[in-house]
Design a protein around this motif. Structure first.
Motif, mmCIF file in Angstrom:
data_model
loop_
_atom_site.group_PDB
_atom_site.id
_atom_site.type_symbol
_atom_site.label_atom_id
_atom_site.label_comp_id
_atom_site.label_asym_id
_atom_site.label_seq_id
_atom_site.Cartn_x
_atom_site.Cartn_y
_atom_site.Cartn_z
ATOM 1 N N LEU A 168 50.442 3.702 90.242
ATOM 2 C CA LEU A 168 49.431 4.139 91.208
ATOM 3 C C LEU A 168 48.238 4.747 90.492
ATOM 4 C CD1 LEU A 168 48.483 4.748 94.119
ATOM 5 C CD2 LEU A 168 49.733 6.923 93.948
ATOM 6 N N TRP A 169 48.485 5.635 89.544
ATOM 7 C CA TRP A 169 47.367 6.298 88.861
ATOM 8 C C TRP A 169 46.500 5.276 88.127
ATOM 9 C CZ3 TRP A 169 45.084 6.768 84.176
ATOM 10 C CH2 TRP A 169 44.121 7.777 84.038
ATOM 11 N N VAL A 170 47.126 4.326 87.446
ATOM 12 C CA VAL A 170 46.345 3.322 86.710
ATOM 13 C C VAL A 170 45.464 2.528 87.669
ATOM 14 C CG1 VAL A 170 46.530 1.180 85.390
ATOM 15 C CG2 VAL A 170 47.942 3.145 84.777
ATOM 16 N N ARG A 171 46.024 2.176 88.825
ATOM 17 C CA ARG A 171 45.242 1.396 89.793
ATOM 18 C C ARG A 171 44.065 2.212 90.324
ATOM 19 N NH1 ARG A 171 48.612 -2.444 93.692
ATOM 20 N NH2 ARG A 171 49.342 -2.943 91.584
ATOM 21 N N LEU A 172 44.299 3.497 90.610
ATOM 22 C CA LEU A 172 43.226 4.343 91.131
ATOM 23 C C LEU A 172 42.186 4.645 90.052
ATOM 24 C CD1 LEU A 172 45.348 6.797 93.300
ATOM 25 C CD2 LEU A 172 43.973 4.860 94.081
ATOM 26 N N HIS A 173 42.640 4.794 88.821
ATOM 27 C CA HIS A 173 41.697 5.017 87.728
ATOM 28 C C HIS A 173 40.772 3.820 87.571
ATOM 29 C CE1 HIS A 173 40.691 4.956 83.278
ATOM 30 N NE2 HIS A 173 40.119 6.059 83.705
ATOM 31 N N GLY A 174 41.335 2.610 87.688
ATOM 32 C CA GLY A 174 40.497 1.403 87.624
ATOM 33 C C GLY A 174 39.454 1.387 88.730
ATOM 34 N N ARG A 175 39.852 1.793 89.941
ATOM 35 C CA ARG A 175 38.895 1.854 91.044
ATOM 36 C C ARG A 175 37.819 2.901 90.758
ATOM 37 N NH1 ARG A 175 40.779 -0.765 95.840
ATOM 38 N NH2 ARG A 175 39.006 0.221 96.889
ATOM 39 N N LEU A 219 42.012 5.615 105.838
ATOM 40 C CA LEU A 219 43.447 5.653 105.597
ATOM 41 C C LEU A 219 44.030 4.257 105.454
ATOM 42 C CD1 LEU A 219 46.106 7.131 105.317
ATOM 43 C CD2 LEU A 219 46.259 7.263 107.814
ATOM 44 N N ALA A 220 43.525 3.290 106.221
ATOM 45 C CA ALA A 220 44.052 1.933 106.114
ATOM 46 C C ALA A 220 43.893 1.401 104.690
ATOM 47 C CB ALA A 220 43.344 1.012 107.112
ATOM 48 N N SER A 221 42.749 1.673 104.075
ATOM 49 C CA SER A 221 42.518 1.231 102.696
ATOM 50 C C SER A 221 43.449 1.954 101.725
ATOM 51 C CB SER A 221 41.063 1.467 102.308
ATOM 52 O OG SER A 221 40.178 0.777 103.166
ATOM 53 N N ALA A 222 43.613 3.255 101.932
ATOM 54 C CA ALA A 222 44.494 4.031 101.052
ATOM 55 C C ALA A 222 45.938 3.557 101.186
ATOM 56 C CB ALA A 222 44.384 5.516 101.383
ATOM 57 N N TRP A 223 46.372 3.309 102.427
ATOM 58 C CA TRP A 223 47.743 2.865 102.638
ATOM 59 C C TRP A 223 47.968 1.485 102.031
ATOM 60 C CZ3 TRP A 223 52.474 3.830 102.816
ATOM 61 C CH2 TRP A 223 53.411 2.961 103.364
ATOM 62 N N ALA A 224 46.974 0.618 102.072
ATOM 63 C CA ALA A 224 47.105 -0.704 101.452
ATOM 64 C C ALA A 224 47.401 -0.566 99.961
ATOM 65 C CB ALA A 224 45.840 -1.522 101.677
ATOM 66 N N VAL A 225 46.756 0.406 99.303
ATOM 67 C CA VAL A 225 47.013 0.640 97.882
ATOM 68 C C VAL A 225 48.393 1.247 97.680
ATOM 69 C CG1 VAL A 225 46.296 1.962 95.855
ATOM 70 C CG2 VAL A 225 44.580 0.849 97.281
ATOM 71 N N VAL A 234 51.379 -0.761 95.718
ATOM 72 C CA VAL A 234 52.018 -0.284 94.489
ATOM 73 C C VAL A 234 53.535 -0.268 94.663
ATOM 74 C CG1 VAL A 234 52.324 1.725 92.985
ATOM 75 C CG2 VAL A 234 50.028 1.022 93.680
ATOM 76 N N ALA A 235 54.000 0.166 95.832
ATOM 77 C CA ALA A 235 55.440 0.173 96.084
ATOM 78 C C ALA A 235 56.014 -1.236 95.991
ATOM 79 C CB ALA A 235 55.730 0.775 97.459
ATOM 80 N N ARG A 236 55.322 -2.208 96.577
ATOM 81 C CA ARG A 236 55.779 -3.598 96.501
ATOM 82 C C ARG A 236 55.781 -4.090 95.053
ATOM 83 N NH1 ARG A 236 55.604 -6.481 101.460
ATOM 84 N NH2 ARG A 236 54.740 -5.255 103.179
ATOM 85 N N SER A 237 54.761 -3.709 94.301
ATOM 86 C CA SER A 237 54.655 -4.141 92.912
ATOM 87 C C SER A 237 55.812 -3.592 92.078
ATOM 88 C CB SER A 237 53.312 -3.692 92.334
ATOM 89 O OG SER A 237 53.199 -4.029 90.978
ATOM 90 N N VAL A 238 56.122 -2.319 92.260
ATOM 91 C CA VAL A 238 57.232 -1.707 91.529
ATOM 92 C C VAL A 238 58.544 -2.377 91.909
ATOM 93 C CG1 VAL A 238 58.560 0.415 91.210
ATOM 94 C CG2 VAL A 238 56.060 0.499 91.213
ATOM 95 N N MET A 239 58.730 -2.647 93.200
ATOM 96 C CA MET A 239 59.958 -3.285 93.677
ATOM 97 C C MET A 239 60.111 -4.678 93.076
ATOM 98 S SD MET A 239 61.115 -4.096 97.605
ATOM 99 C CE MET A 239 59.947 -5.476 97.738
ATOM 100 N N MET A 240 59.033 -5.455 93.076
ATOM 101 C CA MET A 240 59.096 -6.812 92.540
ATOM 102 C C MET A 240 59.331 -6.796 91.032
ATOM 103 S SD MET A 240 56.098 -8.622 94.804
ATOM 104 C CE MET A 240 56.360 -10.245 94.083
ATOM 105 N N ASP A 241 58.770 -5.814 90.347
ATOM 106 C CA ASP A 241 58.989 -5.703 88.913
ATOM 107 C C ASP A 241 60.458 -5.411 88.628
ATOM 108 O OD1 ASP A 241 58.000 -5.381 86.104
ATOM 109 O OD2 ASP A 241 58.754 -3.354 86.409
ATOM 110 N N HIS A 242 61.054 -4.514 89.409
ATOM 111 C CA HIS A 242 62.465 -4.196 89.224
ATOM 112 C C HIS A 242 63.328 -5.423 89.517
ATOM 113 C CE1 HIS A 242 66.438 -2.370 90.069
ATOM 114 N NE2 HIS A 242 66.066 -1.525 89.128
#
Length: 452
Positions: free
Chosen positions: A393-400, A410-416, A420-428
């Motif tokens: 999450l921090w890396v993604r927000l730092h890039g932004r 909030l909709a934009s924040a929740w999308a991020v 990130v949760a989906r990305s971590v899950m798929m990586d695992h």
């Protein structure tokens, strides 16, 4: 032979429809697929959705869950694109070969070339006799588009002794001028209210705007400069949730190099390491400031609360931390921070994963891991899900932040946060599959040796 057509008697997750259709394409798009045969996350993000599905033109395919008619349409679109996708994969292999020959190292090849390869496949089909020259020209064009915004340019910039001395002095002054604070209770309360609103189809809450307007992200970041015990709303997780390995963050250093394999926790990184990640991962380097400008801004950013300038991004870190302490893939009881609609949405998705179900069984089993500890180590990762979540999450927000891309609602924040949760899950999931393949191969080899 392709797998049978997909079930049509119920709504299906769009991601599963894409996965099923993709596997039906066979080995053609192998370089765009993961080890298990599913499309890579970037393949879906950069090729399948924007170039094949095109949800803006087909809004009926934009939903996360599709009815039978929509699922069949999506399935057909991907299968109809099979030949073009196979050509795209061939072009990608060729561009990577040209990239190595030219000595280009900056940027992620998937981010840089996936869409260009699809364009080449659309225009030329599969690579032909003159494809090497075309591939070389594309790689050079992409490299030139970066305008010198490369890791090598960063190294050259920070090799100047006078600049390093000036940056070090600026970092010392900025760090000493910080004003830590001691209370983040209101920020945590508003974060909980905001995450509860994330259960709605179109998330919205006055609490998010209130947090941004009151500067609660910056407030929270200043709290972490002094202490972090209990501030996230949980008791068991580490104080900083993996954002730093130290009791409190220390002053950033200038740095001289970086390696993807050995990057420290986000708030422990040097200026070089922070910008190294941006330059390596950005698909829009031409939109970045020049390297000297990047370095100058990063000196101040690294000493700002949570290592970010934009308040909406800081608030999103707070929301992410509050969500992270309640992540509970293994089932009720392993997280201590309670539950909001956001927690329920993420945890329920995670608990349906086959790899998580196996990990849960291993966690409660009195028997040792029969696979020699490989899967047990992956199961242990699910006990501390906040580490991978907060780091990503921090890396993604730092890039932004570097790109000047705040999160306006909030909709934009929740999308991020959810992304990130989906990305971590798929990586695992991918790591579990890789481990199972390795164990299976070992078992086959052992059986062959016994029968020899």
């Amino acid at each position: 032979m392709p797998p049978p057509s997909q079930p049509t008697d119920e709504r299906r997750p769009r991601a599963l429809v894409i996965d099923h259709a993709w596997r039906g394409l066979g080995p053609g798009p192998a370089s765009l697929s993961g080890p298990g045969g599913a499309p890579l996350t970037r393949t879906v993000k950069l090729i399948v959705l924007p170039l094949i599905v095109r949800p803006a033109l087909r809004p009926e395919l934009a939903a996360d869950f599709l009815g039978p008619t929509e699922a069949a349409r999506l399935d057909a679109l991907i299968r109809e694109s099979g030949t073009r996708l196979a050509a795209t994969a061939q072009w990608f292999t060729l561009l990577k070969k040209a990239r190595r020959a030219l000595g280009v190292v900056a940027g992620n090849p998937q981010d840089l070339y996936f869409q260009r390869c699809f364009e080449l496949a659309t225009e030329h089909g599969a690579p032909s006799a003159d494809a090497d020259a075309v591939a070389r020209a594309v790689v050079e064009d992409v490299a030139d588009a970066g305008g010198g915004r490369t890791v090598e340019a960063l190294k050259d910039c920070l090799a100047d002794p006078a600049l390093r001395a000036r940056l070090d002095a600026e970092l010392a002054v900025a760090w000493e001028s910080r004003q830590p604070t001691a209370d983040a209770a209101e920020a945590v309360a508003l974060a909980t209210e905001t995450l509860e609103a994330c259960g709605a189809p179109e998330p919205d809450s006055p609490a998010y705007a209130a947090m941004v307007g009151a500067g609660h992200g910056g407030l929270f970041g200043r709290v972490l400069w002094a202490h972090a015990n209990g501030v996230w709303g949980g008791e068991d997780p580490p104080a900083h949730l993996g954002l730093t390995a130290r009791p409190v963050p220390s002053r950033p250093e200038v740095g001289r190099g970086a390696s993807t394999a050995t990057l420290p926790a986000p708030l422990d990184r040097t200026l070089f390491e922070r910008l190294f990640v941006v330059l390596q991962s950005s698909a829009r380097r031409e939109e970045l400031p020049t390297v000297p400008e990047l370095v100058g801004r990063e000196a101040g950013r690294s000493c700002a609360p949570l290592g970010l300038y934009d308040e909406s991004l800081r608030v999103t870190v707070v929301l992410g931390g509050r969500l992270a302490v309640g992540l509970d893939p293994l089932g009720p009881g392993s997280a201590s921070a309670g539950s909001t609609a956001a927690h329920r949405a993420v945890n329920s998705r995670w608990r349906r994963e086959a790899s998580v179900l196996r990990a849960r069984r291993m966690t409660v089993s009195p028997c040792p891991d029969p696979d020699g500890g490989v899967l047990d180590a992956l199961a242990q990762d699910l006990r501390t899900p906040w580490v991978a979540y907060m780091r990503r999450l921090w890396v993604r927000l730092h890039g932004r932040d570097v790109h000047g891309a705040p999160l306006g609602d909030l909709a934009s924040a929740w999308a991020v946060l959810d992304g990130v949760a989906r990305s971590v899950m798929m990586d695992h999931r991918a790591r579990v599959r890789s481990a199972l393949r390795a164990l299976s191969a070992t078992a086959v080899q052992a059986a062959e040796q016994r029968n020899a």
